[in-house]
Design a protein around this motif. Structure first.
Motif, PDB file in Angstrom:
ATOM      1  N   VAL A  55     -11.215  -4.496   4.738  1.00 34.60           N
ATOM      2  CA  VAL A  55     -10.958  -3.359   3.857  1.00 34.60           C
ATOM      3  C   VAL A  55      -9.670  -3.589   3.063  1.00 34.60           C
ATOM      4  O   VAL A  55      -9.621  -3.366   1.848  1.00 34.60           O
ATOM      5  CB  VAL A  55     -10.866  -2.056   4.668  1.00 34.60           C
ATOM      6  N   THR A  56      -8.638  -4.064   3.742  1.00 35.96           N
ATOM      7  CA  THR A  56      -7.357  -4.296   3.084  1.00 35.96           C
ATOM      8  C   THR A  56      -7.466  -5.376   2.013  1.00 35.96           C
ATOM      9  O   THR A  56      -6.895  -5.247   0.920  1.00 35.96           O
ATOM     10  CB  THR A  56      -6.295  -4.688   4.127  1.00 35.96           C
ATOM     11  N   ILE A  87      -6.494   4.411   0.633  1.00 38.11           N
ATOM     12  CA  ILE A  87      -7.403   3.627   1.475  1.00 38.11           C
ATOM     13  C   ILE A  87      -6.642   2.494   2.149  1.00 38.11           C
ATOM     14  O   ILE A  87      -6.799   2.240   3.346  1.00 38.11           O
ATOM     15  CB  ILE A  87      -8.564   3.073   0.627  1.00 38.11           C
ATOM     16  N   ASN A 141      -9.266  -4.089  -1.019  1.00 39.31           N
ATOM     17  CA  ASN A 141      -8.464  -3.020  -1.600  1.00 39.31           C
ATOM     18  C   ASN A 141      -7.360  -3.587  -2.486  1.00 39.31           C
ATOM     19  O   ASN A 141      -7.084  -3.068  -3.575  1.00 39.31           O
ATOM     20  CB  ASN A 141      -7.865  -2.165  -0.479  1.00 39.31           C
ATOM     21  N   MET A 176     -12.849   3.474   7.676  1.00 44.28           N
ATOM     22  CA  MET A 176     -13.454   2.241   7.153  1.00 44.28           C
ATOM     23  C   MET A 176     -12.971   1.029   7.943  1.00 44.28           C
ATOM     24  O   MET A 176     -13.747   0.102   8.223  1.00 44.28           O
ATOM     25  CB  MET A 176     -13.120   2.079   5.668  1.00 44.28           C
ATOM     26  N   THR A 188       0.825  -1.205   0.000  1.00 44.51           N
ATOM     27  CA  THR A 188       0.000   0.000   0.000  1.00 44.51           C
ATOM     28  C   THR A 188       0.866   1.265   0.000  1.00 44.51           C
ATOM     29  O   THR A 188       0.893   2.003  -0.985  1.00 44.51           O
ATOM     30  CB  THR A 188      -0.954   0.002   1.206  1.00 44.51           C
ATOM     31  N   ILE A 196      -7.564  10.686   1.015  1.00 46.06           N
ATOM     32  CA  ILE A 196      -8.447   9.550   1.271  1.00 46.06           C
ATOM     33  C   ILE A 196      -7.916   8.655   2.385  1.00 46.06           C
ATOM     34  O   ILE A 196      -8.646   7.792   2.904  1.00 46.06           O
ATOM     35  CB  ILE A 196      -8.645   8.728  -0.028  1.00 46.06           C
ATOM     36  N   ARG A 197      -6.665   8.834   2.794  1.00 45.02           N
ATOM     37  CA  ARG A 197      -6.083   7.934   3.801  1.00 45.02           C
ATOM     38  C   ARG A 197      -6.873   7.895   5.111  1.00 45.02           C
ATOM     39  O   ARG A 197      -7.108   6.809   5.644  1.00 45.02           O
ATOM     40  CB  ARG A 197      -4.626   8.307   4.055  1.00 45.02           C
ATOM     41  N   VAL A 199      -9.938   8.204   5.477  1.00 42.51           N
ATOM     42  CA  VAL A 199     -11.147   7.433   5.195  1.00 42.51           C
ATOM     43  C   VAL A 199     -10.848   5.942   5.307  1.00 42.51           C
ATOM     44  O   VAL A 199     -11.668   5.162   5.811  1.00 42.51           O
ATOM     45  CB  VAL A 199     -11.696   7.773   3.791  1.00 42.51           C
ATOM     46  N   GLY A 200      -9.660   5.538   4.867  1.00 43.78           N
ATOM     47  CA  GLY A 200      -9.263   4.145   5.026  1.00 43.78           C
ATOM     48  C   GLY A 200      -9.219   3.737   6.486  1.00 43.78           C
ATOM     49  O   GLY A 200      -9.636   2.641   6.859  1.00 43.78           O
ATOM     50  N   SER A 245      -6.130   1.590   6.200  1.00 46.13           N
ATOM     51  CA  SER A 245      -6.646   0.339   6.772  1.00 46.13           C
ATOM     52  C   SER A 245      -5.529  -0.537   7.327  1.00 46.13           C
ATOM     53  O   SER A 245      -5.673  -1.130   8.404  1.00 46.13           O
ATOM     54  CB  SER A 245      -7.452  -0.432   5.724  1.00 46.13           C
TER      55      SER A 245
END
Length: 469
Positions: free
Chosen positions: A308-309, A348, A312, A299, A252, A292-293, A295-296, A352
């Motif tokens: 999530v991971t 994201i 993703n 989430m 990531t 957006i990080r 938000v990850g 996560s």
């Protein structure tokens, strides 16, 4: 703050009592202090990322018109070395916070960024410099990469477990966006003064760094409860979950920083874009990926970090497949759109995966307590290991950025293009997908040697897997 809560040591103010898990303490004074330190930390880390990634922009200025004749392979090597220095420095930077204090070290680390910034001003005006000297001096920008680990370790000390996902996401995301901001600033410089004005881009950061040093000195605190803990780093390095999470973070964050450094060069060398045309696009992906990080992280708080991971990585593999197709067909529009989506997914995934780390160790502490180990002892042990792991995972993950640019370098040197590199990345994302599912989502069938957990009637599921449920 009362006198019992503060202490003074040489070098700045220190908070002697800090217990964010105590809700009364947190509501009374902890939250206010933690947030003040968080926003000052974000500013400093933001500039660290900007300086770390500044050569990904300055390479766009290094064209024949400005006297540079470096090949694409040389430019990819240059940004790889800068990325490598930043990754390696993340290990000692993690220890610096408990040794010197978060406030003190932030000031020192920000002022240190003046060195590579001044060097960049000089080098970009010296195209006749031998490449090996250029490479060596440009590598000093890697100090900006070390700031991430010290900043994240520091903020991790300030916040309670229940709020770390958002806090760490904001801190990391605010830092990550420095990549996009320096690229956007590069676009402005090119548009205003042309490709000969690269020195001005580096020069813009000198006064900002001085302001950040003042803000850090006046707004941040040192925590007396944060201790230098080499033993915790050793314990983390021996832990299976640490290495698994490092692998996932390579996928990531390694992708985020690697693609951020490479995107402009890819547009120039795959599609023949001019410096202005490349700069006009390169900042978009890192900007969205940074924003957006958090938000990850949210989430992960809501749905479970592993779930999530997992999905993703599936989406990252699909996006990379689309980039391969666009490269083969020569479609700039599809290539650019797919790359921007890939940046979103890296953001994201960054949120996560990083949230999974403290959650994994908190679950393992609860499991040990349920098996008879004193709860305070179990929580203290895994809190130490979790703090060390946060810094070390950031260091290992940053190596992914090195790997991506070295793979691109080899791909261009061997084939003249990047398709073979994209194929390797797609395969790696599928490996990360499989590992996430096998370790944190598939119901385990055997007892874990490090926790004693399993799925038989007596032991129940792997506690680390609870981060996904």
């Amino acid at each position: 703050m009362t006198s019992r809560d503060t202490a003074h040591r040489p070098g700045g103010r220190w908070i002697a009592h800090w217990d964010p898990e105590d809700r009364e303490f947190w509501e009374d004074q902890g939250r206010r202090i933690a947030r003040r330190n968080l926003w000052a930390s974000v500013f400093a880390e933001h500039l660290g990322f900007s300086v770390w990634s500044i050569w990904s922009v300055l390479t766009l200025f290094m064209v024949p018109e400005t006297g540079f004749d470096f090949s694409p392979a040389q430019k990819f090597l240059l940004v790889s070395v800068v990325s490598l220095v930043g990754a390696v420095l993340r290990v000692p930077y993690t220890l610096a916070v408990p040794m010197l204090g978060g406030r003190n070290w932030t000031v020192v680390s920000v002022l240190t960024l003046l060195v590579p910034t001044v060097i960049a001003v000089v080098l970009i005006q010296s195209p006749g410099t031998p490449f090996w000297v250029f490479l060596l001096l440009a590598a000093t920008a890697g100090v900006g990469g070390g700031n991430f680990s010290s900043s994240m370790a520091n903020i991790n000390f300030f916040f309670p477990e229940r709020e770390k996902g958002l806090a760490l996401g904001l801190n990391a995301g605010g830092g990550n966006v420095g990549v996009a901001v320096v690229q956007l600033a590069g676009l402005g410089v090119i548009a205003a003064v042309g490709v000969a004005g690269g020195w001005a881009l580096a020069g813009l950061y000198i006064p900002l760094l001085l302001v950040a040093a003042v803000v850090s000195w006046t707004r941040m605190d040192n925590l007396g409860t944060a201790r230098a803990d080499v033993g915790a780093q050793v314990a983390a390095a021996k832990d299976r979950d640490f290495w698994i999470m490092s692998l996932l973070y390579i996928g990531t964050f390694g992708s985020f920083i690697g693609y951020s450094f490479a995107f402009g060069l890819l547009l120039q060398n795959q599609f023949g874009r001019s410096p202005l045309e490349a700069a006009a696009v390169t900042f978009i992906g890192p900007l969205i990926g940074s924003l957006i990080r958090p938000v990850g992280g949210l989430m992960a708080d809501r749905f479970g970090g592993a779930r999530v991971t997992l999905w993703n990585f599936a989406a990252m593999a699909a996006g990379t497949g689309l980039i391969i197709a666009a490269s083969a067909s020569g479609s700039l529009a599809v290539f650019t759109g797919a790359f921007i989506v890939l940046f979103v997914l890296t953001g994201i995934g960054n949120g996560s995966t990083y949230k999974m780390i403290p959650a994994i160790y908190a679950a393992r502490a609860a499991d040990l307590a349920a098996r008879g180990t004193p709860r305070r002892r179990a929580e203290e042990h895994f809190r130490r290991v979790s703090g060390a792991a946060l810094g070390l995972v950031g260091a290992v993950g940053a190596m992914g950025g090195v790997g991506i640019n070295l793979v691109f370098r080899q791909s261009f040197a061997s084939t003249g293009g990047a398709v073979s590199a994209y194929t390797a990345f797609l395969a790696f994302y599928l490996v990360c997908f499989a590992v996430t599912w096998a370790v944190y989502l598939r119901r385990p069938t055997a007892v874990r040697p490090d926790t004693g957990a399993g799925t038989d009637a007596s032991s129940g599921p792997d506690p680390a897997a609870q981060v996904a449920r």
